[in-house]
Design a protein around this motif. Structure first.
Motif, short mmCIF file in Angstrom:
data_model
loop_
_atom_site.label_atom_id
_atom_site.label_comp_id
_atom_site.label_asym_id
_atom_site.label_seq_id
_atom_site.Cartn_x
_atom_site.Cartn_y
_atom_site.Cartn_z
N GLY B 131 0.66 -1.26 -0.35
CA GLY B 131 0.29 -0.06 0.01
C GLY B 131 0.58 1.50 -0.05
N ILE B 132 1.88 1.44 0.08
CA ILE B 132 3.14 2.10 0.07
C ILE B 132 3.87 2.44 -1.89
CG2 ILE B 132 5.00 3.51 1.26
CD1 ILE B 132 4.82 1.37 3.31
N TYR B 133 3.06 3.60 -1.88
CA TYR B 133 3.64 3.85 -3.13
C TYR B 133 4.70 5.32 -3.16
CZ TYR B 133 3.21 5.46 -8.12
OH TYR B 133 3.60 6.18 -9.26
N GLY B 134 5.49 4.59 -4.04
CA GLY B 134 6.76 5.64 -4.69
C GLY B 134 7.63 5.23 -5.01
N GLU B 135 9.20 6.25 -5.41
CA GLU B 135 10.43 5.99 -6.21
C GLU B 135 11.07 5.00 -5.75
OE1 GLU B 135 10.94 8.68 -8.47
OE2 GLU B 135 13.39 8.16 -8.98
N VAL B 136 11.58 4.37 -6.50
CA VAL B 136 12.75 3.36 -5.72
C VAL B 136 14.07 4.00 -5.98
CG1 VAL B 136 14.21 0.99 -5.42
CG2 VAL B 136 11.94 0.81 -5.94
N GLN B 137 14.48 5.25 -4.45
CA GLN B 137 15.87 5.52 -4.31
C GLN B 137 16.94 4.63 -4.92
OE1 GLN B 137 15.97 9.53 -4.10
NE2 GLN B 137 14.97 9.02 -5.67
N ALA B 138 17.37 3.86 -3.67
CA ALA B 138 17.81 2.66 -3.37
C ALA B 138 17.43 0.93 -2.76
CB ALA B 138 19.08 3.37 -1.96
N ILE B 139 18.96 0.56 -3.37
CA ILE B 139 18.33 -1.15 -2.97
C ILE B 139 19.92 -1.41 -2.31
CG2 ILE B 139 18.40 -3.27 -4.02
CD1 ILE B 139 16.62 -2.32 -6.52
N ASN B 140 19.52 -1.88 -0.92
CA ASN B 140 20.77 -1.99 -0.49
C ASN B 140 20.19 -3.59 -0.48
OD1 ASN B 140 21.48 0.67 0.54
ND2 ASN B 140 19.74 0.51 0.94
N LEU B 141 21.30 -4.42 0.42
CA LEU B 141 21.35 -5.54 0.87
C LEU B 141 19.62 -6.75 1.44
CD1 LEU B 141 25.22 -6.00 1.88
CD2 LEU B 141 24.26 -6.92 -0.15
N ARG B 142 19.67 -5.81 2.51
CA ARG B 142 19.05 -6.36 2.91
C ARG B 142 17.15 -5.26 3.27
NH1 ARG B 142 15.65 -5.47 7.45
NH2 ARG B 142 15.94 -3.14 7.52
N SER B 143 17.12 -4.63 2.10
CA SER B 143 16.05 -3.24 2.30
C SER B 143 16.53 -2.62 1.09
CB SER B 143 16.08 -2.53 3.30
OG SER B 143 16.74 -1.75 3.65
N LEU B 144 14.78 -2.03 0.65
CA LEU B 144 14.89 -1.39 -0.27
C LEU B 144 14.27 0.50 0.39
CD1 LEU B 144 11.85 -0.83 -2.47
CD2 LEU B 144 12.49 -3.20 -1.24
N ARG B 145 14.69 1.07 0.03
CA ARG B 145 14.05 2.20 0.12
C ARG B 145 13.62 3.34 -0.64
NH1 ARG B 145 16.37 7.97 1.16
NH2 ARG B 145 18.42 6.89 0.16
N LEU B 146 12.64 3.30 -0.56
CA LEU B 146 11.30 4.43 -1.39
C LEU B 146 10.96 5.74 -0.68
CD1 LEU B 146 8.00 2.03 -1.73
CD2 LEU B 146 9.93 2.52 -3.58
N VAL B 147 10.98 6.43 -2.06
CA VAL B 147 10.73 8.00 -1.53
C VAL B 147 9.13 8.12 -2.42
CG1 VAL B 147 10.54 10.04 -1.68
CG2 VAL B 147 12.86 8.48 -1.87
N THR B 148 8.36 8.32 -1.42
CA THR B 148 6.87 8.77 -1.42
C THR B 148 6.60 10.01 -2.36
OG1 THR B 148 6.19 9.77 0.31
CG2 THR B 148 5.73 7.49 0.22
N LEU B 149 5.32 10.20 -2.80
CA LEU B 149 4.87 11.37 -3.98
C LEU B 149 4.66 12.76 -2.37
CD1 LEU B 149 1.89 10.25 -5.63
CD2 LEU B 149 4.81 10.68 -6.10
N ASP B 150 5.01 12.20 -1.13
CA ASP B 150 4.62 13.30 -0.35
C ASP B 150 6.30 13.63 0.07
OD1 ASP B 150 2.00 11.71 0.90
OD2 ASP B 150 2.37 13.61 0.41
N ASP B 151 7.22 13.03 -0.07
CA ASP B 151 8.72 12.88 -0.03
C ASP B 151 8.68 12.83 1.35
OD1 ASP B 151 10.99 16.25 0.12
OD2 ASP B 151 11.20 13.75 -1.10
N ASN B 152 8.71 11.28 1.91
CA ASN B 152 8.80 10.65 2.72
C ASN B 152 9.97 9.60 2.50
OD1 ASN B 152 6.86 12.46 4.20
ND2 ASN B 152 5.59 10.92 4.02
N ALA B 153 10.77 8.75 2.84
CA ALA B 153 11.76 8.29 2.83
C ALA B 153 11.25 7.02 3.14
CB ALA B 153 13.13 8.24 3.26
#
Lengths: 413, 271
Positions: B131-153
Motif C-alpha cells: 500500500g505504499i507508493y513511491g520511487e525506488v531510490q536505493a536497493i541495499n542488501l537487506r532492504s530497499l528505500r522508497l520515496v513517496t509522493l509526499d517526499d517521505n523515505a
C-alpha cells in the motif's frame, strides 16, 4: 540560365525519397582530430588565428546586398509542375495535396507565390479568438465549391494546440471533403508529425510531398543565383579549412587566386574552393534553405577599417567567408529546463505564438513566460515579429538537437 | 582440553600471524568504496542521456555486493588457516548460529539477491508495496528505500517479495501510464465529453504522443466517471502531468457547460 540551375535545386519528393545532407566520415574524423590537436597549432596557424580575430562582422547594409532575401518564383513553378494533371482533372484521386517543409523551408511563402501566380484563392486563417473561443463562423466562406483549388499556405495558422483548437482543423477538412473542393496545403514538418501521431489525420490529406533538403552544391548555386539577381559586383573568397587568411595584403582578385592555390586546385575551377564550406553548411543546416541562408549571412567578415588604411572597401568590397570549421550557430541558454523545451516545441508547431497564446496553451503565468522569452531572446534563440515570438532560423539546428537529446523530437523530417 | 586447544589452533592462525592493520585497512577501504559507489554511480548516471541513466542506476547494488564479497574473500584467509576442513568447520558453525539469530535478516538478504535476479523493482521504478507508493531510490542488501509522493523515505525489507505482491508502474522504463479522472453529473453528451478529454490529453505538453492516449468511461448511479489514460515523456512528471490534464480538462468541460459531480463518498465498488 540561372533559373535553369535554380530549378534543379528546388525539389519536392515523396516522403520515402526524402534524404538529408551528410558529412563524409573522413571529414568528420578530420574535424574531430583538428579540434583535438588545436593545442599543438603551428606558429603560422596562431598568426592566422590572430589575423582572423581582427576581422569584424559585415554591416547589415552590405549583407543585404551580398545575400539578399530568397526569391520563390522557381519553387512555386516546381509546385505547379508537381501537381501536373491534378490541377486540370475534375475528379481527382484525392481532393487534397500537401507540401511539407521543415522549419525554415519557407513553404508558406512558396505557396503564397504559387497562388498569386496562378490566381488561386488563398484561404484566410481564423483569428486566435476564433480558435480559442470555438467560433467556427470563419468557415462560412467555404460554402460553395470553386473550380480553382484553394491554397492554405500555412496549416499552422489553422491549428492551436488547445482542447478548443483541434476541432477547427477537423471541421475544415470535413467541409472541404464535403464540398469536393480541391485544396493545396502547406505545412511545416513539426505540425505534420503532430497531425500524424496525435490527431491521426494523415489519411485525410491524400498525396504528400516533402521539400528535398539542399546539398552543398545546391546551396552554393542558390546563393550565387540570388546574389546575381542583386546586381552587385562583389568578390567572394573563402578561407581554406586550415584558417589561412591573407586579407590585408591581397587585392580582391588575388584572394581567389590565393584560395585556389591553398587547395592546390586549378584557379579556373574556383567553384571547387568554396564547396567545403557549403557542404558543411548543408550538413549543419540540414539542407533547409532559410536556415542555411541565415547562417550564411552571419558567416561573412570584413577587415576592421582601422587596420586597413590602404584598401578602399567602398570601391572594391571584399567579403570573406568564415572557415567551415568555425561556422557559428547560437547555442541555447543554460540551464535548459523542461518548460523551455515545451515552449520551443509549441513555437515550432505553430510557427510562432503571441504571449497571450503561449500563456493560454501552456497554462503558465505571463511573468514566468516573459522570463523564459527574455532568456531565449538574449541568447538569440528567438525573436519577436509583430508581437509573435518565433525561433531564429539560425538557432534551429541547436534547438532541434536539444529537443532530440531530451526525447522531445516531434519532427517528420 | 589440550586436544580441543590443538583443534582451535589448527583452524585459526596464531595471533602474531594475523595482520591486524591489514584487516582494519581492508574493512575501512571496503566501507569507503561502498560509500563512494552509492554516491558516484547515481551522480554519473544523471550526466548521461535518459536512456543510459535507467540502465546504469540499477547496477549500483550489484557493484556494492561485488565489493563486499571481494573484501570477505580477502579477509577470511588472513584469519583462518587455509585448509578445506577449517573452512568447512568455520562456515558451518557460523552459518548455524547466524541462521537462528538472524533468520529474518537472512531471509531479506536472500530475497535481495533474488530480487536482483528477478527484478520485481529497480532503482528508478515507481512501485506500490504493502500500500505504499513511491520511487525506488536505493536497493541495499537487506532492504530497499522508497520515496513517496509526499517526499517521505520508507525502508522496506526485501522479504516482502516472498508473500506479497509488488505493483510496478514503469518496470525499468522511463515512461509509465498515468490516469486522470473526471466525475460528471448525468445529463451530458458522452461523445462530446470523450472528444473534449481526448483533445485535452493530445494538447498537453507532457503527453508522449508516440504512446496511446485513451479515454474510458464508467457509469455509476451518481454519474459518470471518465478516465484519461496517457503516458508522459518522463514518468517522474506523473504528478505534474495528471495536474495538467485535470486543469485543462476541467477548463474545457466548463466552457461546454458540463456539470461536475459533487459526490463526497464513493464506495469501494464504484472507485
Amino acid at each position: 540560365m540561372p533559373e535553369d540551375k535554380e530549378q534543379q535545386i528546388w525539389k519536392f519528393v515523396s516522403p520515402a525519397e526524402f534524404s538529408l545532407p551528410f558529412e563524409p566520415v573522413i571529414k568528420k574524423a578530420h574535424s574531430f582530430f583538428a579540434f583535438s590537436l588545436r593545442w599543438f597549432e603551428r606558429p603560422k596557424d596562431k598568426q592566422d588565428r590572430e589575423i582572423s580575430s581582427r576581422l569584424v562582422k559585415v554591416p547589415m547594409a552590405l549583407i543585404e546586398k551580398v545575400v539578399p532575401s530568397l526569391d520563390y518564383k522557381v519553387p512555386a513553378a516546381e509546385i505547379c509542375a508537381n501537381l501536373g494533371s491534378w490541377l486540370e482533372t475534375t475528379v481527382p484521386d484525392s481532393y487534397f495535396r500537401v507540401f511539407v517543409a521543415p522549419y525554415g523551408g519557407a513553404i508558406g511563402s512558396i505557396l503564397t507565390v504559387t497562388a498569386q501566380n496562378n490566381h488561386f484563392l488563398i484561404l484566410d486563417p481564423p483569428s486566435y479568438e476564433d480558435l480559442i473561443g470555438n467560433n467556427f463562423s470563419w468557415m462560412d466562406k467555404l460554402s460553395a465549391s470553386a473550380p480553382e483549388p484553394i491554397v492554405v499556405p500555412q496549416l499552422e495558422k489553422f491549428f492551436l494546440r488547445h482542447s478548443n483548437g483541434l476541432e477547427h482543423l477537423r471541421r475544415l477538412l470535413a467541409k472541404l471533403h464535403q464540398n469536393k473542393q480541391k485544396c493545396i496545403f502547406g505545412c511545416n514538418s513539426w505540425l505534420w508529425q503532430y497531425l500524424e501521431s496525435a490527431m491521426q489525420l494523415r489519411g485525410s490529406f491524400g498525396r504528400c510531398y516533402f521539400l528535398q533538403s539542399m546539398s552543398g552544391a545546391n546551396l552554393q548555386t542558390l546563393f550565387a543565383v540570388q546574389s546575381q539577381h542583386s546586381g552587385e559586383n562583389f568578390v567572394f573568397s573563402r578561407q581554406p579549412d586550415n584558417g589561412a587568411i591573407n586579407l590585408l595584403q591581397l587585392s580582391a582578385s588575388e584572394c581567389i587566386e590565393f584560395s585556389s592555390s591553398q587547395n592546390g586546385k586549378n584557379k579556373e575551377n574556383s567553384t571547387d574552393v568554396i564547396t567545403d564550406f557549403f557542404n558543411k553548411l548543408a550538413v549543419d543546416s540540414r539542407g533547409i534553405p532559410l536556415v542555411a541562408w541565415a547562417i550564411y549571412r552571419s558567416s561573412f567578415k570584413v577587415p576592421d577599417e582601422q587596420e586597413n588604411k590602404d584598401e578602399t572597401p567602398k570601391q572594391r568590397p571584399v567579403a570573406l567567408l568564415e572557415r567551415s570549421t568555425a561556422i557559428m550557430i547560437p547555442r541555447l541558454p543554460l540551464p535548459v529546463t523542461q518548460k523551455i523545451a515545451f515552449l520551443l516545441v509549441f513555437l515550432l508547431q505553430h510557427d510562432g505564438l503571441t504571449l497571450d497564446a503561449i500563456a493560454e496553451i501552456l497554462i503558465m503565468d505571463k511573468a514566468q513566460i516573459l522570463g523564459l522569452l527574455g532568456l531565449l531572446k538574449e541568447s538569440e534563440t528567438i525573436f519577436a515579429e509583430n508581437d509573435v515570438w518565433k525561433i531564429n532560423w539560425q538557432s534551429y539546428p541547436a534547438v532541434r538537437s536539444f529537443l532530440a537529446e531530451n526525447d522531445f523530437l516531434l519532427d517528420a523530417m | 582440553m589440550t586436544p580441543i586447544m590443538n583443534d582451535s589452533e589448527q583452524i585459526f592462525r596464531e595471533l602474531n600471524q594475523i595482520p591486524v592493520l591489514y584487516i582494519v585497512f581492508l574493512i575501512a577501504f571496503s566501507i569507503l568504496l561502498n560509500s563512494l559507489t552509492k554516491r558516484m554511480v547515481p551522480a554519473f548516471a544523471e550526466m548521461l542521456p535518459p536512456g543510459f541513466k535507467h540502465f546504469l542506476l540499477p547496477m549500483t547494488p550489484l557493484f556494492q555486493l561485488l565489493i563486499t564479497i571481494v573484501t570477505l574473500l580477502l579477509l577470511i584467509p588472513t584469519v583462518v588457516k587455509p585448509s578445506i576442513q577449517n573452512f568447512v568447520a568455520i562456515f558451518g558453525a557460523v552459518g548455524l548460529a547466524l541462521g537462528f539469530a538472524f533468520k529474518d535478516f537472512a531471509s531479506s538478504l536472500i530475497a535481495g539477491v533474488v530480487a536482483l535476479y528477478e527484478q520485481p523493482y529497480r532503482v528508478g521504478d515507481r512501485v506500490s508495496i504493502n500500500g505504499i507508493y513511491g520511487e525506488v531510490q536505493a536497493i541495499n542488501l537487506r532492504s530497499l528505500r522508497l520515496v513517496t509522493l509526499d517526499d517521505n523515505a520508507v525502508t522496506i525489507p526485501h522479504s516482502c517479495i516472498w508473500n506479497g505482491s509488488i505493483q510496478n508502474a514503469n518496470d525499468g522504463s522511463r515512461e509509465q501510464q498515468c490516469a486522470a479522472d473526471f466525475y460528471l453529473l448525468p445529463g451530458h453528451d458522452p461523445r462530446l465529453v470523450r472528444r473534449i478529454l481526448l483533445d485535452t490529453a493530445l494538447t498537453s505538453p507532457y503527453t508522449k504522443l508516440s504512446r496511446p492516449v485513451k479515454v474510458g468511461l464508467s457509469e455509476f448511479s451518481w454519474g459518470t466517471r471518465y478516465r484519461i489514460r496517457a503516458y508522459p515523456y518522463d514518468g517522474r512528471d506523473e504528478l505534474a502531468f495528471i495536474t495538467d490534464l485535470t486543469i485543462r480538462g476541467k477548463a474545457a468541460l466548463i466552457t461546454f457547460g458540463i456539470k461536475f459531480s459533487a459526490v463526497s463518498f464513493v464506495n469501494s465498488a464504484g472507485s
